[in-house]
Design a protein around this motif. Structure first.
Motif, PDB file in Angstrom:
ATOM      1  N   ASP A  47       0.842  -1.208   0.000  1.00 10.93           N
ATOM      2  CA  ASP A  47       0.000   0.000   0.000  1.00 10.93           C
ATOM      3  C   ASP A  47       0.872   1.251   0.000  1.00 10.93           C
ATOM      4  N   VAL A  48       0.273   2.358  -0.425  1.00 10.15           N
ATOM      5  CA  VAL A  48       0.937   3.658  -0.340  1.00 10.15           C
ATOM      6  C   VAL A  48       1.004   4.058   1.133  1.00 10.15           C
ATOM      7  N   GLY A  49       2.155   4.559   1.575  1.00  7.94           N
ATOM      8  CA  GLY A  49       2.311   4.987   2.961  1.00  7.94           C
ATOM      9  C   GLY A  49       1.811   6.404   3.147  1.00  7.94           C
ATOM     10  N   ASP A  50       0.674   6.545   3.828  1.00  5.98           N
ATOM     11  CA  ASP A  50       0.084   7.874   4.013  1.00  5.98           C
ATOM     12  C   ASP A  50       0.044   8.301   5.467  1.00  5.98           C
ATOM     13  N   ALA A  51       0.423   7.400   6.385  1.00  2.20           N
ATOM     14  CA  ALA A  51       0.339   7.708   7.812  1.00  2.20           C
ATOM     15  C   ALA A  51       1.178   6.721   8.616  1.00  2.20           C
ATOM     16  N   ALA A  52       1.515   7.147   9.828  1.00  2.00           N
ATOM     17  CA  ALA A  52       2.135   6.260  10.819  1.00  2.00           C
ATOM     18  C   ALA A  52       1.098   6.033  11.913  1.00  2.00           C
ATOM     19  N   TYR A  53       1.264   4.980  12.678  1.00  2.00           N
ATOM     20  CA  TYR A  53       0.309   4.624  13.727  1.00  2.00           C
ATOM     21  C   TYR A  53       1.037   4.436  15.050  1.00  2.00           C
ATOM     22  N   ILE A  54       0.441   4.942  16.111  1.00  2.00           N
ATOM     23  CA  ILE A  54       0.932   4.706  17.461  1.00  2.00           C
ATOM     24  C   ILE A  54      -0.071   3.791  18.143  1.00  2.00           C
ATOM     25  N   ALA A  86       7.432   3.707   5.446  1.00  2.00           N
ATOM     26  CA  ALA A  86       6.829   4.045   4.159  1.00  2.00           C
ATOM     27  C   ALA A  86       6.714   5.551   3.958  1.00  2.00           C
ATOM     28  N   ILE A  87       6.403   6.297   5.035  1.00  2.00           N
ATOM     29  CA  ILE A  87       6.276   7.744   4.851  1.00  2.00           C
ATOM     30  C   ILE A  87       7.640   8.448   4.876  1.00  2.00           C
ATOM     31  N   LEU A  88       8.595   7.900   5.606  1.00  2.00           N
ATOM     32  CA  LEU A  88       9.929   8.507   5.623  1.00  2.00           C
ATOM     33  C   LEU A  88      10.673   8.276   4.313  1.00  2.00           C
ATOM     34  N   CYS A  89      10.553   7.078   3.772  1.00  2.00           N
ATOM     35  CA  CYS A  89      11.306   6.706   2.573  1.00  2.00           C
ATOM     36  C   CYS A  89      10.506   6.888   1.292  1.00  2.00           C
ATOM     37  N   ASP A  90       9.233   7.222   1.425  1.00  2.00           N
ATOM     38  CA  ASP A  90       8.349   7.396   0.274  1.00  2.00           C
ATOM     39  C   ASP A  90       8.332   6.137  -0.597  1.00  2.00           C
ATOM     40  N   VAL A  91       8.166   4.994   0.068  1.00  2.00           N
ATOM     41  CA  VAL A  91       8.097   3.696  -0.606  1.00  2.00           C
ATOM     42  C   VAL A  91       6.789   3.018  -0.199  1.00  2.00           C
ATOM     43  N   PRO A  92       6.367   2.012  -0.963  1.00  2.00           N
ATOM     44  CA  PRO A  92       5.163   1.263  -0.541  1.00  2.00           C
ATOM     45  C   PRO A  92       5.405   0.585   0.809  1.00  2.00           C
ATOM     46  N   ARG A  93       4.316   0.242   1.492  1.00  2.00           N
ATOM     47  CA  ARG A  93       4.415  -0.427   2.794  1.00  2.00           C
ATOM     48  C   ARG A  93       5.273  -1.672   2.659  1.00  2.00           C
ATOM     49  N   THR A  94       6.213  -1.853   3.589  1.00  2.00           N
ATOM     50  CA  THR A  94       7.145  -2.975   3.532  1.00  2.00           C
ATOM     51  C   THR A  94       6.590  -4.229   4.198  1.00  2.00           C
ATOM     52  N   ALA A  95       5.451  -4.090   4.880  1.00  2.00           N
ATOM     53  CA  ALA A  95       4.826  -5.222   5.569  1.00  2.00           C
ATOM     54  C   ALA A  95       3.346  -4.910   5.759  1.00  2.00           C
ATOM     55  N   SER A  96       2.604  -5.930   6.139  1.00  2.00           N
ATOM     56  CA  SER A  96       1.206  -5.752   6.536  1.00  2.00           C
ATOM     57  C   SER A  96       1.164  -5.750   8.057  1.00  2.00           C
ATOM     58  N   VAL A  97       0.215  -5.013   8.630  1.00  2.00           N
ATOM     59  CA  VAL A  97       0.048  -5.004  10.077  1.00  2.00           C
ATOM     60  C   VAL A  97      -1.403  -5.330  10.386  1.00  2.00           C
ATOM     61  N   GLU A  98      -1.582  -6.328  11.267  1.00  2.00           N
ATOM     62  CA  GLU A  98      -2.903  -6.865  11.581  1.00  2.00           C
ATOM     63  C   GLU A  98      -3.124  -6.908  13.094  1.00  2.00           C
ATOM     64  N   ALA A  99      -4.307  -6.496  13.510  1.00  2.00           N
ATOM     65  CA  ALA A  99      -4.668  -6.563  14.931  1.00  2.00           C
ATOM     66  C   ALA A  99      -4.757  -8.022  15.360  1.00  2.00           C
ATOM     67  N   THR A 100      -4.213  -8.339  16.548  1.00  2.00           N
ATOM     68  CA  THR A 100      -4.303  -9.712  17.066  1.00  2.00           C
ATOM     69  C   THR A 100      -5.310  -9.794  18.200  1.00  2.00           C
ATOM     70  N   GLY A 101      -6.042  -8.752  18.396  1.00  2.00           N
ATOM     71  CA  GLY A 101      -7.104  -8.614  19.391  1.00  2.00           C
ATOM     72  C   GLY A 101      -7.647  -7.217  19.191  1.00  2.00           C
ATOM     73  N   LYS A 102      -8.418  -6.730  20.135  1.00  2.00           N
ATOM     74  CA  LYS A 102      -8.881  -5.349  20.012  1.00  2.00           C
ATOM     75  C   LYS A 102      -7.659  -4.425  20.061  1.00  2.00           C
ATOM     76  N   LEU A 103      -7.580  -3.505  19.098  1.00  2.00           N
ATOM     77  CA  LEU A 103      -6.420  -2.637  18.946  1.00  2.00           C
ATOM     78  C   LEU A 103      -6.883  -1.190  18.799  1.00  2.00           C
ATOM     79  N   ILE A 104      -6.284  -0.296  19.578  1.00  3.74           N
ATOM     80  CA  ILE A 104      -6.600   1.130  19.478  1.00  3.74           C
ATOM     81  C   ILE A 104      -5.330   1.859  19.076  1.00  3.74           C
ATOM     82  N   THR A 105      -5.428   2.685  18.025  1.00  2.00           N
ATOM     83  CA  THR A 105      -4.268   3.409  17.512  1.00  2.00           C
ATOM     84  C   THR A 105      -4.562   4.898  17.364  1.00  2.00           C
ATOM     85  N   LEU A 106      -3.489   5.662  17.295  1.00  2.69           N
ATOM     86  CA  LEU A 106      -3.566   7.042  16.830  1.00  2.69           C
ATOM     87  C   LEU A 106      -2.915   7.056  15.457  1.00  2.69           C
ATOM     88  N   ARG A 107      -3.633   7.548  14.466  1.00  2.00           N
ATOM     89  CA  ARG A 107      -3.121   7.629  13.094  1.00  2.00           C
ATOM     90  C   ARG A 107      -2.589   9.041  12.875  1.00  2.00           C
TER      91      ARG A 107
END
Length: 148
Positions: A47-54, A86-107
């Protein structure tokens, strides 16, 4: 979680530890809070890198595609930052990230992320430290895999 609780969490993350609370409050306020259920993806490899997540709460799995199928390469938890490569290097996402339970993030959008880096050079140093540590872990894993 209240805005003040989010600010307290951000202060505990090395990346943001030296930023004044008023700026962290602005970061928490301007970031999008997202909730994922187990199995939902934050983003896909390629995917295109448009954000980071905490990660505010919960856990996630970092997965990469290989010829033999998808494999897990890391686990993330509260306070971890993901998606910044992805946002620092302006490259496509290098991996997929998946929730392994309920997950709360700041985008944090790419624009906001770069504004923070320009206003707070300390963040750049912490990012470099984190990326260097990840590279070292990857090198250790690669050496171990090659020695099997």
């Amino acid at each position: 979680m209240s805005l003040n609780e989010e600010v307290e969490l951000l202060r505990k993350i090395p990346l943001f530890a030296k930023i004044e609370p008023s700026k962290l409050k602005l970061l928490a306020f301007t970031s999008e809070r997202l909730t994922y259920q187990s199995g939902q993806r934050l983003f896909q490899q390629g995917d295109v890198g448009d954000a980071a997540y905490i990660i505010i709460d919960g856990e996630a799995s970092v997965r990469i595609r290989t010829d033999g199928g998808e494999i897990q390469v890391a686990e993330l938890g509260k306070g971890d930052v993901v998606g910044e490569i992805a946002i620092l290097c302006d490259v496509p996402r290098t991996a997929s990230v998946e929730a392994t339970g309920k997950l709360i993030t700041l985008r944090i959008t790419k624009e906001l992320f770069f504004r923070l880096i320009s206003e707070f050079p300390q963040i750049s140093i912490e990012i470099m430290r984190e990326l260097a540590a990840r590279l070292e872990r990857t090198n250790v894993q690669l050496r171990e895999a090659l020695n099997r």
